[in-house]
Design an enzyme around this catalytic site. Structure first.
Site, PDB file in Angstrom:
ATOM      1  N   GLU A 137      75.651  27.414 -20.971  1.00  0.00           N
ATOM      2  CA  GLU A 137      77.070  27.154 -21.512  1.00  0.00           C
ATOM      3  C   GLU A 137      77.207  25.762 -21.297  1.00  0.00           C
ATOM      4  O   GLU A 137      77.072  25.366 -20.005  1.00  0.00           O
ATOM      5  CB  GLU A 137      78.062  28.057 -21.334  1.00  0.00           C
ATOM      6  CG  GLU A 137      79.541  27.678 -21.815  1.00  0.00           C
ATOM      7  CD  GLU A 137      80.664  28.648 -21.557  1.00  0.00           C
ATOM      8  OE1 GLU A 137      80.206  29.524 -20.661  1.00  0.00           O
ATOM      9  OE2 GLU A 137      81.421  28.288 -21.767  1.00  0.00           O
ATOM     10  N   GLY A 277      80.885  27.350 -11.152  1.00  0.00           N
ATOM     11  CA  GLY A 277      81.203  28.406 -10.143  1.00  0.00           C
ATOM     12  C   GLY A 277      80.244  29.580 -10.527  1.00  0.00           C
ATOM     13  O   GLY A 277      79.746  29.944  -9.573  1.00  0.00           O
ATOM     14  N   ALA A 278      80.353  29.978 -11.816  1.00  0.00           N
ATOM     15  CA  ALA A 278      79.437  31.069 -12.138  1.00  0.00           C
ATOM     16  C   ALA A 278      79.528  31.120 -13.583  1.00  0.00           C
ATOM     17  O   ALA A 278      80.044  30.510 -14.149  1.00  0.00           O
ATOM     18  CB  ALA A 278      79.894  32.514 -11.639  1.00  0.00           C
ATOM     19  N   MET A 279      78.562  31.850 -14.203  1.00  0.00           N
ATOM     20  CA  MET A 279      78.278  32.131 -15.669  1.00  0.00           C
ATOM     21  C   MET A 279      78.199  33.522 -16.047  1.00  0.00           C
ATOM     22  O   MET A 279      77.244  34.210 -15.496  1.00  0.00           O
ATOM     23  CB  MET A 279      77.116  30.952 -16.058  1.00  0.00           C
ATOM     24  CG  MET A 279      76.784  31.232 -17.409  1.00  0.00           C
ATOM     25  SD  MET A 279      78.121  30.554 -18.641  1.00  0.00           S
ATOM     26  CE  MET A 279      78.024  31.412 -19.875  1.00  0.00           C
ATOM     27  N   ASN A 281      76.657  35.057 -18.437  1.00  0.00           N
ATOM     28  CA  ASN A 281      75.453  35.572 -19.343  1.00  0.00           C
ATOM     29  C   ASN A 281      75.462  37.053 -19.328  1.00  0.00           C
ATOM     30  O   ASN A 281      75.586  37.658 -18.524  1.00  0.00           O
ATOM     31  CB  ASN A 281      73.985  35.158 -18.996  1.00  0.00           C
ATOM     32  CG  ASN A 281      74.140  33.741 -18.356  1.00  0.00           C
ATOM     33  OD1 ASN A 281      74.549  32.886 -19.108  1.00  0.00           O
ATOM     34  ND2 ASN A 281      74.076  33.511 -16.945  1.00  0.00           N
ATOM     35  N   HIS A 313      86.163  37.618 -12.668  1.00  0.00           N
ATOM     36  CA  HIS A 313      86.208  36.761 -14.061  1.00  0.00           C
ATOM     37  C   HIS A 313      85.270  36.714 -14.792  1.00  0.00           C
ATOM     38  O   HIS A 313      85.210  37.084 -15.894  1.00  0.00           O
ATOM     39  CB  HIS A 313      86.609  35.143 -13.283  1.00  0.00           C
ATOM     40  CG  HIS A 313      86.588  34.201 -14.493  1.00  0.00           C
ATOM     41  ND1 HIS A 313      87.768  33.796 -14.760  1.00  0.00           N
ATOM     42  CD2 HIS A 313      85.541  33.619 -15.163  1.00  0.00           C
ATOM     43  CE1 HIS A 313      87.550  32.977 -15.948  1.00  0.00           C
ATOM     44  NE2 HIS A 313      86.231  32.944 -16.139  1.00  0.00           N
ATOM     45  N   GLU A 314      83.889  36.544 -14.139  1.00  0.00           N
ATOM     46  CA  GLU A 314      82.763  36.721 -15.040  1.00  0.00           C
ATOM     47  C   GLU A 314      82.665  38.099 -15.619  1.00  0.00           C
ATOM     48  O   GLU A 314      81.956  38.253 -16.622  1.00  0.00           O
ATOM     49  CB  GLU A 314      81.426  36.336 -14.073  1.00  0.00           C
ATOM     50  CG  GLU A 314      81.332  34.912 -13.422  1.00  0.00           C
ATOM     51  CD  GLU A 314      82.041  33.905 -14.267  1.00  0.00           C
ATOM     52  OE1 GLU A 314      81.772  33.827 -15.742  1.00  0.00           O
ATOM     53  OE2 GLU A 314      82.584  32.908 -13.789  1.00  0.00           O
ATOM     54  N   HIS A 317      84.817  38.736 -18.443  1.00  0.00           N
ATOM     55  CA  HIS A 317      83.971  38.032 -19.848  1.00  0.00           C
ATOM     56  C   HIS A 317      83.390  39.017 -20.778  1.00  0.00           C
ATOM     57  O   HIS A 317      83.158  38.753 -21.867  1.00  0.00           O
ATOM     58  CB  HIS A 317      83.243  36.812 -19.426  1.00  0.00           C
ATOM     59  CG  HIS A 317      83.863  35.622 -19.495  1.00  0.00           C
ATOM     60  ND1 HIS A 317      84.600  35.006 -20.391  1.00  0.00           N
ATOM     61  CD2 HIS A 317      83.958  34.717 -18.264  1.00  0.00           C
ATOM     62  CE1 HIS A 317      85.370  33.906 -19.807  1.00  0.00           C
ATOM     63  NE2 HIS A 317      84.807  33.461 -18.775  1.00  0.00           N
TER      64      HIS A 317
HETATM   65 ZN   LIG Z   1      85.180  31.742 -17.551  1.00  0.00          ZN
END
Ligand SMILES: [Zn+2]
Length: 878
Positions: A137, A277-279, A281, A313-314, A317
Site C-alpha cells: 500500500e 506503523g503496520a499494514m 495485508n 486497527h490492523e 481492517h
Molecule cells: Zn489503517
C-alpha cells in the site's frame, strides 16, 4: 495501514521534476477484470524472480479496450506471454507495460527480476535484516511485477514461494497454506491461497528465519483460527501483550460490530525496517516492531497502548478495508477514518473512556489542526494529488474518524450499528466510496446527511463562537460558525456541527442534563429558561465536534468547571482554556503585572485543586496536570513567536513548581509507593509521578535533578525510567550525563529502546538540544536507512519548538539537510519532514523568511522525488 512514512528503486529513472496531478473526477473503471492471479517467487536477497499468471477477461462494467495496461515502477519485463505463447508486440508507456489483447478471456504471463537488497524505499519487496518482506500500500506492488495496481481491481491470489531453507525456513503469504515441500537442491517451497478477492495493495509475502508465538481463537460461529506472531529469535518473550491484544480485538469486533474473522489462520510478522506503523495485508499483517514488542522493562505504558491500538486497527481492517475496500485512493478515509474510529472505541473500552478521549483529542489538535490551517490542508476526501503516499495524513485518519464519530453522536449507538451493519452487508466484496458509506448510514441509521456531506468536501477546522445572554432567568446562547479559507477553497458553507452542552448552576455545582445542539447555520440562537442565576456553560462536551470554540467565559467560571464538570473532557478543557488564555496574552506581550498575577492565581487555584483532589483517579489527574503544548498554543495565534510561547510556558511551569513544591513532593511520594502492574491505578500513578517530577524540576532544577536521578535508579519499568530521563535530559546537571550513558549501555542491544535514547535528547528542553542532535547524527548507532531511527532523532527534533525554531534558523537548516540527504534513499519518509517547515506563514516574519529559504533550497534540487516535490511546492504555495 497505520501512519508512522516512498522513492524509486536505485536504478530507476529520475522522477520528472513536475509530476502529473491525478484527479478524483477522472476516475473510470478498469477495462479488464482479473478473476485469478497466480504468482511464483524464486526467492533470493539479491535476486528474486517473479513469474505471474493473470487470468483476464473484459470488465462488462467498463469501456472495452484492445490493450491491457499494467503498472510498473523501476522494473523491466524479462518475458511476456499471452495464452502460453511469448509475445513481442508489447510496448512501454512510461513505466506502464501495454499488452495488446483481443476480446475475450486470456491468460497473461510476465517474468520480472528484482533486487530486494537494493530497495531502500521499503516499498514493494525488500530485505530487512536477512529476511524478505513486502509493503504494497499504496503503490508498491508495481515494484514487484507489472499489474493493474489499483484498489478497484480485485483478484483471487495463489502464491508459490521457493527459496533456500537455510535462509528462509518460514514462508508466508495471504490466506491459508495449501501446500509445501522440499526440493533436492536444498530449497523448499510453500503454496498459499487466499479465497477472498483482494486488490494488489493487500498482497504480502514474508520469507525469513523467524520464530512464532502461537495461540488460537474460536469465532462466534465456532470456527477455530490459528494465530501466530512471528519475530526474530530473542524477541519472543516480548510478544505476549500483542497476542492478548489480538484476541481481545477479535472478541470486541464480534461483540460491538458483529464482525467475524474469515480465514483459518491470522499471522502477524514484526519487521525492524518499516515506513509505516503496520499494514493490514489479508491474513498476514506486517508490523513495525514498535507496535508488536513490549515488556515492562523496555516499553512504556504508552507503548503498551500503542501495541494494543495498532494491533486492533490492523485487525479491524479485515472488514473495514479488506472485505470492503476503496474504489480509488481518494476514498482512503473510507477505510482509514472508519477504522481509526473503531480502534479508538476499542481502546476506550479497554483503557477507560475519558482519558483515551482526551489523548485522541490531544493528537488531533496537536497534529491535524495545524495541518488543517496550513498549506497542506485538504478535505478528508481529497480532489487531487501527485503522490498518494503524501495523503496518509492526520486529516484522512484522525479527522476522518471524528467525522464518522459525529454521525454516531447524532444518531446514537444503536442506530449507528444499524448503519454499519447495512454498510457491511450492502458492500461486502466491493471496492466502495465514501458516498456509499454515507448513503448506508442514511438508510441504516435514519440520518439525513445531505448537508453533512460538506464534512467530506470542505477542508479547514470550523471556528465556533458561543456567547450567552442572561436575563430574567433565561439563558440564550448565540452560536456562530465559520470555516476558514484553505488552499483552493476560499469560500465555505456552514456545516452541521453537533455540540453537546450543559448549563451548570454555580450554586449547586450541578446541571439539569446534557443537551445536543445541532448547529447548521452561520448563526443560531438556543434559549433555556428557569435559572435562578446566570448558569456556567460547559460546551463541546466529550469533544462532540472537531472544531475550535471561542466562548465568553470568566476565569472564575473556568476554575469552577475545572473542579466540577462531570464531563471529563470538558473538565480537562476548562483547565486547558485557562492556561491557553494566559499564555496567549503573556506571549503576545503587554500583559500587566496585575493581570499576570490574577491569571496565575486562577490557574494556581485550579491546579492546586487537581493535585490534591482525593476523589480524582490518577490517570485523569495526570491528564489535567499537563499544560497545552507549544504547537497547540501557537495554533491559537494568527502569527506566533515560538520562543516567546516557550519562555512563558516554562515560566508558568516554574511558578507552579515553586508554589506547589510541598504538595507535588507529597504527591510524588504517594504514587511512588505503588507496586508495578499494568492495572489502571498503577498506570495512573506512573503518569502522575513523572508529571510531578516535571514541575518539581522546573521549580528547583537542583533538587528536581536529584529526585529524577532517584526515580531513574529505583525504576523497575520503562515508564518511570524514561520519565525520569526525560526530565534529566532537559537539565544541565551531572546526573544528566551519567544517566544518559547508563541508559544507552543498559539497552544497547535493543533497537526500540535506543530509538528512545535518541528521541529523548532530540526533544529535550536543554538549551543546546541542536548541538546534541548534530552530534547524535554522527553516532555509530545512527543510520538514514532505518525509518524508526530517522524519526527518533529528527521527528523528535522537528517537534521540539524551542530547538527547531532557533532564532538563527539552524534548526530549519538541519531539517532541510536531512530531507535532501534522505530523499534519494527513502522519499516517502523524507517527504514527511516537509510539513514542519511548511508552517512558515503562521510564524513571526523573521523566522518565516528563514523557513521559506530552506524550502526554496530543497525545491532547487533537480532530482527531487515525486513525494518531496509535491510537499515542498504545496508548502511554498506556488
Ligand atoms: Zn489503517
Amino acid at each position: 495501514m497505520d501512519i508512522a512514512t516512498n522513492p524509486e528503486m536505485a536504478d530507476a529513472a529520475p522522477t520528472p521534476h513536475e509530476p502529473p496531478v491525478i484527479r478524483r473526477e477522472d476516475y473510470t473503471p478498469f477495462a479488464w477484470a482479473l478473476p485469478e492471479t497466480r504468482l511464483a517467487f524464486d526467492l533470493g536477497v539479491e535476486k528474486t524472480r517473479v513469474t505471474s499468471s493473470l487470468s483476464v477477461e473484459p470488465n462488462l462494467a467498463a469501456e472495452p479496450s484492445p490493450v491491457l495496461r499494467l503498472n510498473g515502477d523501476g522494473i523491466t519485463a524479462a518475458q511476456v506471454t499471452v495464452d502460453g505463447s511469448e509475445i513481442s508486440d508489447w510496448t512501454m508507456d512510461g513505466s506502464d507495460l501495454l499488452v495488446p489483447l483481443s476480446a475475450g478471456a486470456h491468460v497473461v504471463g510476465i517474468v520480472t527480476e528484482i533486487d530486494p537488497s537494493a530497495n531502500s524505499q521499503l516499498m514493494g519487496l525488500y530485505a530487512s535484516g536477512g529476511m524478505l518482506c513486502t509493503q504494497c500500500e499504496a503503490e508498491g506492488f508495481r515494484r514487484i511485477t507489472f499489474f493493474p495496481d489499483r484498489p478497484d481491481v480485485l483478484s483471487t491470489y495463489t502464491v508459490t514461494m521457493t527459496g533456500p531453507k537455510s535462509l528462509f525456513p518460514v514462508l508466508l503469504s495471504n490466506g491459508n497454506q495449501t501446500g509445501e515441500g522440499q526440493n533436492e537442491d536444498g530449497t523448499h517451497w510453500a503454496e498459499w491461497h487466499d479465497p477472498w478477492p483482494k486488490p494488489s495493495y493487500l498482497f504480502a509475502l514474508v520469507a525469513g528465519d523467524l520464530v512464532a508465538n502461537t495461540d488460537s481463537f474460536t469465532t462466534m460461529s465456532g470456527r477455530e483460527v490459528d494465530l501466530a506472531i512471528y519475530v526474530r529469535d530473542g524477541d519472543l518473550p516480548r510478544t505476549d501483550h500483542a497476542m492478548r491484544s489480538l484476541i481481545k480485538s477479535m472478541e470486541w469486533d464480534e461483540q460491538v460490530f458483529g464482525r467475524e474473522y474469515d480465514l483459518d489462520v491470522f499471522n502477524i510478522v514484526a519487521v525492524s525496517d518499516f515506513n509505516m506503523g503496520a499494514m493490514e495485508n489479508k491474513g498476514l499483517n506486517v508490523f513495525n516492531t514498535k507496535y508488536v514488542l513490549a515488556d515492562a522493562d523496555t516499553a512504556t505504558d504508552g507503548d503498551f497502548d500503542g501495541v494494543e491500538g495498532v494491533i486492533a486497527h490492523e485487525y479491524f481492517h479485515n472488514w473495514s478495508g479488506n472485505r470492503i475496500t476503496c474504489q480509488d485512493w481518494f476514498q482512503l478515509s473510507l477505510k482509514e477514518g472508519f477504522t481509526v474510529l473503531r480502534d479508538q472505541m476499542f481502546s476506550q473500552d479497554m483503557q477507560g473512556e475519558a482519558v483515551k478521549r482526551i489523548e485522541d483529542v490531544r493528537i488531533l489538535r496537536g497534529v491535524q489542526f495545524p495541518e488543517d490551517s496550513g498549506p497542506l490542508a485538504h478535505p478528508i476526501r481529497p480532489d487531487s494529488f501527485r503522490e498518494i503516499s503524501n495523503f496518509y495524513t492526520a486529516t484522512i485518519y484522525n479527522k476522518g474518524a471524528e467525522v464518522i464519530r459525529m454521525m454516531r453522536t447524532m444518531c446514537g449507538p444503536e442506530a449507528f450499528r444499524k448503519g454499519t451493519d447495512l454498510y457491511f452487508d450492502r458492500h461486502d466484496g466491493e471496492a466502495a466510496t465514501c458516498e456509499d458509506f454515507i448513503t448506508a448510514m442514511e438508510d441504516g441509521a435514519g440520518l439525513d446527511l445531505t448537508q453533512f456531506r460538506l464534512w467530506y468536501s470542505q477542508a479547514g477546522t470550523p471556528k465556533v463562537t458561543v456567547t450567552m445572554d442572561y436575563t430574567d432567568g433565561e439563558a440564550s446562547l448565540t452560536v456562530h460558525q465559520s470555516v476558514p479559507a484553505t488552499p483552493g477553497q476560499p469560500i465555505k458553507k456552514p456545516m452541521p456541527i453537533p455540540l453537546k452542552i450543559a448549563l451548570f448552576d454555580p450554586a449547586t455545582g450541578t446541571h439539569r442534563g446534557e443537551e445536543l445542539l445541532l448547529c447548521n447555520q452561520a448563526e443560531q440562537r438556543f434559549t433555556f429558561d428557569g435559572f435562578a442565576q446566570k448558569p456556567v456553560l460547559s460546551v463541546n462536551r466529550g469533544f462532540s465536534a472537531p472544531v475550535t470554540i471561542a466562548r465568553e467565559i470568566e476565569d472564575h467560571e473556568l476554575v469552577f468547571l475545572a473542579a466540577n464538570d462531570d464531563d471529563a473532557f470538558a473538565r480537562y478543557e476548562a483547565m486547558q482554556d485557562l492556561v491557553v488564555r494566559h499564555l496567549t496574552a503573556a506571549s503576545s506581550g503587554g500583559l500587566s503585572d496585575e493581570a499576570r498575577d490574577a491569571a496565575r492565581d486562577a490557574i494556581g487555584t485550579a491546579f492546586g485543586a487537581i493535585i490534591t483532589d482525593s476523589a480524582l483517579d490518577d490517570s485523569m489527574r495526570g491528564e489535567l496536570m499537563m499544560l497545552p503544548s507549544i504547537t497547540y498554543l501557537a495554533e491559537q495565534q494568527e502569527v506566533a513567536d515560538p520562543s516567546a510561547i516557550h519562555q512563558q510556558r516554562e515560566d508558568l511551569k516554574a511558578w507552579l513548581g515553586v508554589r506547589f513544591a510541598k504538595e507535588l513532593a507529597a504527591l510524588h511520594d504517594r504514587v511512588s509507593q505503588l507496586e508495578f502492574s499494568l492495572e489502571k491505578a498503577a498506570r495512573g500513578a506512573r503518569k502522575v509521578k513523572t508529571q510531578a517530577l516535571v514541575y518539581l524540576a522546573s521549580g528547583d532544577p537542583e533538587s528536581g535533578s536529584k529526585a529524577a536521578a532517584r526515580q531513574y535508579d529505583a525504576a523497575d519499568n520503562m515508564t518511570d525510567r524514561q520519565g525520569a530521563l526525560m526530565v534529566l535530559a532537559g537539565l544541565g546537571t551531572a546526573a544528566r550525563t551519567d544517566k544518559l550513558i547508563d541508559f544507552h549501555r543498559r539497552y544497547a542491544d535493543n533497537e526500540l529502546v535506543v530509538d528512545k535514547w535518541f528521541a529523548l535528547q532530540a526533544s529535550s528542553l536543554h538549551p543546546k538540544a541542536i548541538e546534541h542532535v548534530k552530534a547524535l547524527a554522527e553516532h555509530k548507532d545512527f543510520t538514514l536507512r532505518n525509518p524508526n531511527r530517522v524519526r527518533s532523532l529528527y521527528m523528535a527534533f522537528a517537534a521540539n519548538p524551542h530547538a527547531f525554531h532557533a532564532e538563527d534558523g539552524e534548526g530549519y537548516r538541519l531539517i532541510a539537510d536531512l530531507i535532501i540527504a534522505l530523499d534519494p534513499i527513502n522519499p516517502q519518509t523524507a517527504a514527511r519532514f516537509v510539513s514542519p517547515l511548511g508552517r512558515w506563514r503562521r510564524i513571526e516574519p523573521k523566522r518565516a523568511a528563514l523557513m521559506r529559504e530552506q524550502l526554496e533550497r530543497i525545491a532547487a534540487v533537480k532530482t527531487l522525488s515525486r513525494d518531496t516535490f509535491e510537499q515542498v511546492s504545496r508548502s511554498l504555495g506556488d
